[in-house]
Motif scaffolding. Structure first.
Motif, short mmCIF file in Angstrom:
data_model
loop_
_atom_site.label_atom_id
_atom_site.label_comp_id
_atom_site.label_asym_id
_atom_site.label_seq_id
_atom_site.Cartn_x
_atom_site.Cartn_y
_atom_site.Cartn_z
N THR A 157 -8.27 -7.73 -3.12
CA THR A 157 -7.82 -6.61 -2.42
C THR A 157 -9.15 -6.33 -1.51
N PHE B 188 0.79 -1.34 0.15
CA PHE B 188 0.11 0.03 -0.06
C PHE B 188 0.76 1.35 0.02
N VAL C 100 -3.74 -1.09 -8.54
CA VAL C 100 -5.21 -0.72 -8.08
C VAL C 100 -5.26 0.54 -7.21
N THR D 105 -6.75 1.95 -3.68
CA THR D 105 -7.31 1.82 -2.25
C THR D 105 -7.41 3.09 -1.84
N ILE E 214 -12.26 0.79 -3.56
CA ILE E 214 -11.20 -0.08 -4.34
C ILE E 214 -11.17 0.29 -5.81
N THR F 215 -4.68 5.93 -10.45
CA THR F 215 -3.95 4.61 -10.78
C THR F 215 -3.38 4.40 -12.30
N THR G 275 -6.56 -3.03 -14.48
CA THR G 275 -6.65 -3.58 -13.17
C THR G 275 -7.51 -4.86 -13.61
N ALA H 10 -0.97 -1.33 -4.53
CA ALA H 10 -2.12 -0.27 -4.22
C ALA H 10 -1.79 0.87 -3.89
#
Ligand SMILES: NC(=O)c1ccc[n+]([C@@H]2O[C@H](COP(=O)([O-])OP(=O)(O)OC[C@H]3O[C@@H](n4cnc5c(N)ncnc54)[C@H](O)[C@@H]3O)[C@@H](O)[C@H]2O)c1
Length: 323
Positions: free
Chosen positions: A179, A99, A149, A151, A165, A135, A171, A127
């Motif tokens: 996730t 993350f 991805v 988050t 998400i 992203t 993705t 993420a």
């Protein structure tokens, strides 16, 4: 520790990547958001490595995560699962998920993701917690973009249940599903946002409300304090249990349409930020941190607001854990 998610190689992610009971998780940036995300994943039973380049923030991280544990009356052994690093590589070594919660700057996030691509296994999920940067842009230069991805946690991430998400065009469905599963098992409320658009869902709604709020105050319809009272004591009082579309269904779409016919054309439609907002920022009236924004604030009043919010969210979080 998961084995499936830590293998190196070119295997694409599948939903059958192994259990989510105790994984290695990497966190990039141990600031406001990063330390809260680190805590909630450690509390969920995962081993967490945090990369934080600032020596000062590395030194304060243990006490910051301990204060979360104390606030929530949690088992303090979770803290032993958090390791802080001054380098990226050891923090993300063998990670099933990373993350990223570094500064909100696109070139920096792209650089971090480039490094993550070479430091992690092909099937490590990457993420970003960016509030606003898609992203799609952060992962643009990566070789394997299916594992990138969004988050979007809300501040404070250990107390606010929602995580958006955000699936971008590259993705994979499996990455989204995995996730969501990780965060649901960690006690969050993950929701699937199917397009990588500015503000995702939550911030679009929040800023649509702010646009009208600023316009009403600027037009002299009411003062800022009254506006906040209307929200907190009015429709805001029921919003935690009744979303706007549920509320429309509750009162009936016929009534909702009748009100929309009268009201929607009258709402603020400014194409950009309101001039009053620009003027206040130019004058240094930035809110509680400078003593004045829409309202005037003494340091004690500002602290009281922060404490009220913290207590309210912590109480809700403790109650959710009991149910
Ligand atoms: N603050 C919020 O309310 C909020 C809410 C949702 C999402 N976000 C997003 O989360 C991210 C982090 O925000 P924050 O509020 O925690 O900021 P922050 O400034 O508190 O934390 C950022 C951290 O990244 C560290 N850092 C600096 N350079 C780095 C590098 N090269 N590599 C790794 N780390 C580096 C900093 O030392 C700092 O600790 C941003 O993308 C922000 O948009 C913030």
């Amino acid at each position: 520790m998961s084995t499936g998610a830590t293998r190196r190689g070119e295997t694409a992610l599948t939903e059958a990547e192994g259990q989510l009971d105790s994984l290695k998780i990497g966190i990039v940036g141990g600031g406001l958001m990063g330390h809260g995300i680190a805590y909630l994943l450690a509390a969920a039973g995962h081993q967490v490595g945090v990369f934080e380049p600032s020596a000062e923030l590395r030194a304060s991280l243990p006490s910051r995560v301990k204060s979360i544990s104390d606030l929530l009356n949690d088992d303090p052994t979770a803290l032993e699962r958090i390791a802080v690093h001054d380098q990226l590589a050891p923090a993300v070594k063998d990670a099933a998920f990373v993350f990223e919660a570094g500064p909100e700057k696109l070139p920096l996030k792209q650089k971090i993701f480039g490094e993550l691509e070479s430091l992690t296994a092909r099937n490590t999920i990457l993420a970003s917690n960016s509030s606003a940067i898609p992203t799609t842009e952060i992962g643009r230069n990566l070789k394997h973009r299916d594992r990138v991805v969004g988050t979007h946690f809300w501040n404070p991430p250990h107390l606010v249940p929602l995580v958006e998400i955000i699936q971008n065009e590259k993705t994979s469905e499996a990455v989204v599903a995995r996730t969501i599963e990780l965060l649901r098992e960690a006690g969050k409320t993950p929701v699937h946002v199917r397009r990588d658009i500015p503000g995702f869902v939550g911030n679009r709604l929040q800023h649509a409300l702010k646009r009208e709020a600023i316009a009403l105050v600027a037009a002299g319809v009411c003062d800022a304090e009254t506006l906040d009272t209307v929200v907190k004591q009015g429709f805001g009082a029921r919003m935690a249990v009744l979303g706007p579309l549920e509320q429309s269904d509750l009162v009936g779409l016929d009534l909702t349409l009748d009100i929309s016919e009268v009201l929607v054309a009258d709402l603020d439609r400014s194409a950009g930020p309101h001039p009053v907002l620009r003027e206040k920022v130019a004058a240094g009236k930035l809110g509680m941190k400078t003593g004045e924004g829409f309202r005037k604030w003494t340091p004690e009043q500002a602290d009281a607001v922060r404490e009220r919010l913290r207590r309210f969210l912590a109480e809700q979080a403790r109650r959710r854990k009991k149910t």
